[in-house]
Design an enzyme around this catalytic site. Structure first.
Site, PDB file in Angstrom:
ATOM      1  N   LYS A 158      20.456 -55.932  13.961  1.00 39.97           N
ATOM      2  CA  LYS A 158      21.281 -57.109  13.663  1.00 39.97           C
ATOM      3  C   LYS A 158      22.765 -56.810  13.753  1.00 39.97           C
ATOM      4  CE  LYS A 158      19.846 -59.800  10.233  1.00 39.97           C
ATOM      5  NZ  LYS A 158      19.245 -60.268   8.957  1.00 39.97           N
ATOM      6  N   GLY A 164      24.646 -67.532  12.948  1.00 37.80           N
ATOM      7  CA  GLY A 164      24.021 -68.446  13.909  1.00 37.80           C
ATOM      8  C   GLY A 164      22.866 -67.824  14.685  1.00 37.80           C
ATOM      9  N   GLY A 165      22.252 -66.797  14.097  1.00 34.31           N
ATOM     10  CA  GLY A 165      21.092 -66.178  14.745  1.00 34.31           C
ATOM     11  C   GLY A 165      21.443 -65.337  15.965  1.00 34.31           C
ATOM     12  N   HIS A 208      12.223 -68.542   4.571  1.00 36.16           N
ATOM     13  CA  HIS A 208      13.672 -68.504   4.355  1.00 36.16           C
ATOM     14  C   HIS A 208      13.955 -69.419   3.167  1.00 36.16           C
ATOM     15  CE1 HIS A 208      18.023 -68.583   5.768  1.00 36.16           C
ATOM     16  NE2 HIS A 208      17.978 -69.488   4.806  1.00 36.16           N
ATOM     17  N   GLU A 275      21.307 -66.501   0.860  1.00 36.88           N
ATOM     18  CA  GLU A 275      20.047 -66.618   1.594  1.00 36.88           C
ATOM     19  C   GLU A 275      19.126 -65.441   1.262  1.00 36.88           C
ATOM     20  OE1 GLU A 275      21.519 -69.125   5.476  1.00 36.88           O
ATOM     21  OE2 GLU A 275      21.144 -66.991   5.765  1.00 36.88           O
ATOM     22  N   ARG A 292      30.651 -70.926   2.439  1.00 37.01           N
ATOM     23  CA  ARG A 292      31.140 -72.254   2.859  1.00 37.01           C
ATOM     24  C   ARG A 292      30.092 -73.283   2.482  1.00 37.01           C
ATOM     25  NH1 ARG A 292      27.274 -72.769   6.681  1.00 37.01           N
ATOM     26  NH2 ARG A 292      26.753 -70.916   7.853  1.00 37.01           N
TER      27      ARG A 292
END
Ligand code: ADP
Length: 522
Positions: A158, A164-165, A208, A275, A292
């Site tokens: 990652k 945004g993936g 998720h 998350e 945000r």
């Protein structure tokens, strides 16, 4: 005191922020790029400033132009929305330096959470469980192989700066590391200008689950329950709901404790989201924090009775947050309870039957669903051109129901009322998901679409919807035959208009002649 806010964004979130400003009695200044000059967010604002040409780098991403626009239009604060500059510490800092209030957390909190490896270190220190993996970026594929072996395959490579993936690769075996590492690095460099990569354990079919937090400058940090965002395509969310069928009140309490600890650890202020990935055996791991407002914030608003954007404005002005029932939640770690169930479908200009290919074109006809329990957060109107310059999100359709079953029934009804003519959208996809037995049972995880996608997309279209679309298309064609295409947008000059500003101010004061006046309501 904040009386005028620059909304540094476009589309539905700009409209959403302008609405919150007006409800708080605050004037809103829009910014726009050339192709957006007639967009709803420009028209709804009290004044608007042209930034530049269509490419975001010349408009919505240009920090200097935005700061100048805010100063010259007399704003005291800037709301960044989501996307664009919302998670750029440099933007928050630039606002600080010229005395503008950045409606978001302090620059150092954005910086800490924007670097995924630093965020992981901070979270571990705060006792929040993180996905097993490396605490620092990897030097090269050799180190990636060594670390991946230690963690155990499959692993996820990652981007440290990810979002945004993008810059993410699933690697199932040692032989795939080199290619995965290079691909993730290339993508990360292109998207974020930073090719640093780290590795973490790939969790098998988790959900998720994310927790909404709010923190004010009076020492209160609260959690507003979870959102389930497992229906994703290429790591991007399509449907979100609150609460999650997988979260019991006891688990909700543990997630809330972890989330408030996470926010506290970086001195967070404002609205943010933590998350997590929730495994099938019920363990959860910190994934990242979004510093945000989120696209999917409305589902939380509907089940917790909170206006998150108005709270953002209040918190930025130094006021204590005002959350219904929050006295019980207090600073002492009490838990708020969700009421009913909310679902959001992202209506995007993408063709689900053509691999979600982004679409452009003129939106010729739009019928917005309404009625009990239905909310439409839109950023487009009929007559407007949808370009490929920006995110394909056109609007969000959100419903509330007493139970999840009622919410699904209501979403199907609302989706059937929605008519969009002129370009393909994700509408039919959402309708088919609502009809899917697995979705209805709540049997979802982040691989749902990979597993159910073909079945869902191959399902028979619903006759009601097809008929409505055909009728609308015929109507549009008919209108075009008799007269020139409907000019549904005003030709008011897009620059700041004193007339509009005055009438809006009157409206805000409750005077006559504005939309906030009482004319016609008595
Ligand atoms: P981004 O910041 O690009 O959105 P995230 O870290 O939030 O990236 O991850 C986005 C999505 O990618 C998650 O919702 C999940 O579906 C998937 N994902 C990320 N990390 C993992 C992992 N370690 N194991 C399984 N899936 C993952």
């Amino acid at each position: 005191m904040i009386t005028r806010v620059l909304v540094a964004n476009r589309g539905e979130i700009a409209v959403r922020v302008i609405r919150a400003c007006h409800e708080e009695g605050i004037a809103a200044v829009a910014v726009y790029s050339e192709p957006d000059r007639l967009a709803p967010h420009v028209r709804d604002a009290d004044a608007a400033v042209l930034l530049g040409a269509a490419p975001a780098a010349e408009s919505y991403l240009d920090i200097k132009k935005l700061i100048t626009a805010a100063k010259e239009s007399g704003c005291q604060a800037v709301h960044p929305g989501y996307g664009f500059l919302s998670e750029r510490a440099a933007f928050a800092q630039a606002c600080d330096e010229v005395g503008l209030v950045f409606i978001g957390p302090p620059a150092q909190a954005i910086r800490a959470m924007g670097d995924k490896t630093e965020a992981r270190r901070r979270m571990q220190a705060a006792g929040v469980p993180v996905v097993p993996g490396t605490a620092a970026p990897l030097r090269d594929p050799v180190e990636a192989r060594r670390e991946a072996k230690r963690i155990g395959y499959p692993v996820m490579l990652k981007a440290v700066a990810g979002g945004g993936g993008k810059g993410m690769r699933l690697v199932g075996a040692e032989s795939e590391v080199e290619a995965g590492f290079q691909a993730a690095r290339r993508e990360a460099l292109k998207a974020f200008g930073d090719g640093s990569i780290y590795v973490e354990k790939y969790l098998e079919r988790p959900r998720h689950i994310e927790i909404q937090v709010l923190a004010d400058r009076h020492g209160r940090v609260i959690a507003l329950g979870e959102r389930e965002c497992s229906i994703q395509r290429r790591h991007q969310k399509l449907i979100e709901e609150s609460p999650s069928v997988a979260v019991s009140p006891a688990l909700r309490r543990r997630l809330a404790e972890a989330a408030t600890a996470a926010a506290g650890a970086v001195g967070y202020v404002g609205a943010g989201t933590i998350e997590f990935l929730l495994t099938r055996s019920g363990e959860f791991y910190f994934l990242e924090m979004n510093t945000r407002i989120q696209v999917e914030h409305p589902v939380t608003e509907l089940v917790y009775g909170v206006d998150l954007v108005r709270e953002q404005l209040r918190i930025a002005a130094g006021q204590p947050m005002r959350v219904h029932g929050a006295a019980a939640a207090g600073g002492g770690g009490g838990v708020l309870h969700p009421r009913g169930h909310a679902i959001e479908c992202r209506i995007t200009a993408e063709d689900p039957l053509n691999d979600f290919l982004p679409a452009s074109g003129v939106l010729q006809y739009l019928r917005v669903p309404s009625g009990p329990g239905v909310r439409w957060d839109g950023g487009v109107e009929a007559g407007q051109e949808v370009t490929l310059f920006y995110d394909p999100l056109l609007a969000k359709l959100i419903v509330w129901g007493e139970t999840r079953e009622v919410a699904i029934q209501r979403m199907r009804r609302a989706l059937s009322e929605l008519v969009i003519v002129g370009l393909p959208t994700s509408q039919a996809f959402h309708l088919r998901v609502m009809d899917d037995p697995d979705f209805q049972k709540g049997a979802v995880d982040i691989t749902y679409l990979e597993r159910a996608g073909a079945r869902v997309l191959a399902a028979t279209p619903r006759p009601g919807l097809e008929r409505a679309l055909a009728v609308a298309a015929a109507l549009v064609a008919d209108e075009h035959r008799d007269r020139p295409p409907p000019r549904l947008l005003t030709d008011r000059p897009p620059q700041s208009s004193p007339w509009i500003t005055t009438s809006r101010q009157e409206a805000l004061r409750g005077g006559r002649g504005g939309r906030g006046g009482r004319d016609g309501l008595e």
